[in-house]
Design a protein around this motif. Structure first.
Motif, short mmCIF file in Angstrom:
data_model
loop_
_atom_site.label_atom_id
_atom_site.label_comp_id
_atom_site.label_asym_id
_atom_site.label_seq_id
_atom_site.Cartn_x
_atom_site.Cartn_y
_atom_site.Cartn_z
N GLN A 455 0.86 -1.18 0.00
CA GLN A 455 0.00 0.00 0.00
C GLN A 455 0.89 1.23 0.00
O GLN A 455 1.77 1.37 0.86
CB GLN A 455 -0.90 0.00 1.23
N LEU A 487 -2.02 -2.64 -10.74
CA LEU A 487 -2.65 -1.61 -9.92
C LEU A 487 -3.92 -2.22 -9.35
O LEU A 487 -4.88 -2.47 -10.08
CB LEU A 487 -2.97 -0.36 -10.75
N ASN A 489 -6.00 -1.25 -6.44
CA ASN A 489 -7.13 -0.38 -6.10
C ASN A 489 -6.64 0.99 -5.64
O ASN A 489 -5.44 1.20 -5.43
CB ASN A 489 -8.03 -1.01 -5.03
N VAL A 490 -7.58 1.90 -5.49
CA VAL A 490 -7.34 3.22 -4.93
C VAL A 490 -8.14 3.33 -3.64
O VAL A 490 -9.28 2.85 -3.57
CB VAL A 490 -7.76 4.34 -5.91
N LEU A 504 -2.16 6.11 -11.58
CA LEU A 504 -2.08 6.67 -10.23
C LEU A 504 -1.43 8.04 -10.32
O LEU A 504 -0.35 8.20 -10.90
CB LEU A 504 -1.26 5.77 -9.30
N ALA A 510 -2.88 4.04 -2.72
CA ALA A 510 -3.28 2.92 -3.58
C ALA A 510 -2.58 1.64 -3.15
O ALA A 510 -1.58 1.65 -2.43
CB ALA A 510 -2.95 3.23 -5.03
#
Length: 563
Positions: A455, A487, A489-490, A504, A510
């Motif tokens: 993260q 990638l 998730n955000v 991003l 993220a």
């Protein structure tokens, strides 16, 4: 089976041999003092071990007497053979044995007892160990400030100061006299910039400091990261003279990047020294202008207001380091001096009970009779280490024995979490050690990972992060080529707001997947643990094209990637 008479005879023969051996030794007969420590047990391949001797006794060349009249060995002769195999009648050179095991002697103290002893000593002395990293833009006066601090508290002698003044004037750099107290390399003195981490030690009334003076030039950011990974608190030095603060704070300056780096590597408390205030005649307006610019930035970088201290300084003149004796400054500033602020910083809790983890920051050869052989230096992220401990070097399967421990350049029988140490090792070749190697217990090695999920917080960057982005992954003192392979998730305030994003951007939090890039002859792996297991061992930094673009924590194993 031996009869009672035969058994008594064998017992008498053994006693006679022991008596004969004791009589042959000088001084008092040797008495049993307890169980032999494991580190002193003879290895199985020793030539005098019972296994090898017994096998020789049973060979065709044995000189053991036999009972020829009966045509076979008597039971008593078998007992004599067994006793002879123990070599009880041989003399022992006690001095040679002491020398043989001199450097392998291990403490008998249990880990729990050692931890209790360390905590008790801290309480009784009132002093705690802490590491300080000095950061800031190039030419802000970091080395000069710390050289002046060391001189004012007596750690830098008058003789050394005078020698540095003469040497610096000789090459036309007279203003660097105090900086030479830390910048000892020839290139550093010739160029007038810090290149490598300079380490020294000093004390305040309540703290034992390990000082790490970091380079400010952007070309030496990897060395600065290595030092910041070993620090508990940061001293950021900014140049208060006209135009210089702005040059370091705007895009391309190192003030911003250094603040992000030290916070990302776990430093929670920062002291900001606004240096060269004598060049602006101790202007309160200039001081407040700089403070107002830095406060919101440091807050956004993750430094709490309660953990941030600002102060005006003049390093060359030694003002507000130990005391404030300038009337122009006294009129508007009544805050702490540098030494009083350092004496009150909070020391983070130490994970003494966690498994030992020592990321190696340097490998070298000891040059003295006492400290010779393979040596490594680094900081204990967790756990404790004692002389005689056997440690595994990861990556690899090599095991070394700790011969000598140096803490603050003094020999010590042990070291604990939070201390910067030098270990002298035996049983291992220096070719099996490198910067980034992790030393750990043989029974609790660090996992090796080639792919992991982390993260991250995205910093200021010139182009967005996408799948396939090539990056440099920094973990303690090592950096490896890697690729952003996914990638995930955000997030916002810990909640997933978007899955599988395409890009991003700056300021995003993220989850991404990172895969180390292997070379043709090397399957790249990194020794790393999740942040839940070990906070310091889980932190990573991501750089691209000479700029730090993100930092994060490794928090999830991908099972298929563990080796």
């Amino acid at each position: 089976m031996l009869t009672n008479n035969q058994f008594s005879a064998a017992k008498a023969a053994k006693a006679a041999s022991i008596t004969q051996k004791s009589a042959s030794l000088p001084g008092k007969p040797r008495t049993q003092t307890g169980t032999t420590p494991k580190s002193k047990l003879q290895p199985k391949t020793q030539p005098n071990s019972p296994v090898n001797s017994t096998s020789k006794a049973g060979s065709s060349g044995s000189n053991t007497p036999t009972n020829k009249g009966s045509g076979s060995k008597s039971p008593l002769t078998v007992a004599q053979q067994d006793l002879a195999g123990l070599h009880l009648d041989q003399e022992v050179d006690l001095e040679a044995e002491k020398e043989k095991y001199k450097e392998r002697a291990a403490l008998s103290m249990k880990t729990e007892e050692l931890i209790a002893k360390v905590r008790k000593e801290e309480e009784e002395s009132g002093k705690k160990n802490i590491s300080l990293i000095v950061v800031g833009h190039v030419d802000a006066g970091k080395s000069t400030l710390m050289g002046r601090l060391l001189y004012d508290i007596g750690e830098l002698s008058e003789k050394e100061k005078t020698a540095n003044e003469r040497g610096s004037k000789k090459i036309g750099k007279g203003s660097f006299a105090f900086a030479w107290g830390l910048d000892a390399l020839g290139d550093e003195r010739d160029r007038g910039v810090t290149i490598d981490i300079a380490t020294t030690h000093f004390t305040t009334p309540h703290r034992n400091y390990t000082l790490l003076d970091a380079p400010g030039h952007r070309d030496f950011i990897p060395a600065m990261i290595s030092g910041a990974a070993q620090a508990d608190v940061a001293l950021m030095v900014v140049d208060g003279s006209p135009g210089e603060f702005e040059a370091g704070f705007e895009r391309g300056g190192q003030t911003r990047e250094h603040a992000w780096l030290v916070r990302s590597l776990g430093v929670k408390e920062i002291i900001v020294g606004i240096n060269k205030m004598d060049l602006v005649s101790w202007s309160q307006d200039r001081y407040e202008e700089i403070v107002e610019a830095l406060k919101p930035f440091l807050l956004s970088a993750g430094f709490a207001s309660a953990k941030t201290t600002f102060m005006p300084l003049a390093a060359m003149e030694g003002i507000n380091i130990l005391e404030n004796d300038v009337e122009e400054l006294k009129e508007w500033y009544n805050g702490p001096t540098l030494i009083s602020a350092l004496d009150k910083v909070e020391v983070p809790p130490r994970p003494y009970e966690s498994p030992l983890r020592i990321p190696v920051s340097n490998v070298f050869k000891g040059q003295t009779a006492i400290a010779s052989g393979v040596a490594v230096s680094g900081r204990l992220c967790s756990g404790v280490v004692q002389v005689g401990d056997r440690l595994r070097a990861v990556p690899g399967d090599e095991v070394a024995t700790v011969r000598t421990i140096e803490v603050d350049e003094d020999s010590s029988p042990y070291a604990v979490s939070g201390q910067n140490v030098t270990l002298y090792l035996s049983g291992i070749d220096s070719i099996n050690l490198s910067i980034g190697t992790i030393l750990c217990p043989t029974s609790l090695p660090v996992p090796l990972v080639s792919k992991f999920t982390t993260q991250i917080l995205v910093f200021d960057l010139q182009s967005p992060i996408i799948i396939g982005t090539s990056v440099e992954l920094f973990h303690h003192s090592v950096n490896l080529p890697a690729t952003v392979s996914r990638l995930v998730n955000v997030l916002e305030k810990g909640q997933v707001t978007k899955k599988n994003p395409r890009v991003l951007q700056k300021g995003m939090t993220a989850t991404i997947e990172i895969t180390l890039r292997s070379t043709s002859n090397n399957n790249a792996r990194i020794p790393i643990e999740t942040s839940q297991q070990n906070k310091e061992m889980g932190r990573v930094l991501i750089r691209r094209n000479g700029e730090t673009i993100a930092a994060g924590e490794y928090y999830l194993y991908l099972r298929s990637s563990i080796r």
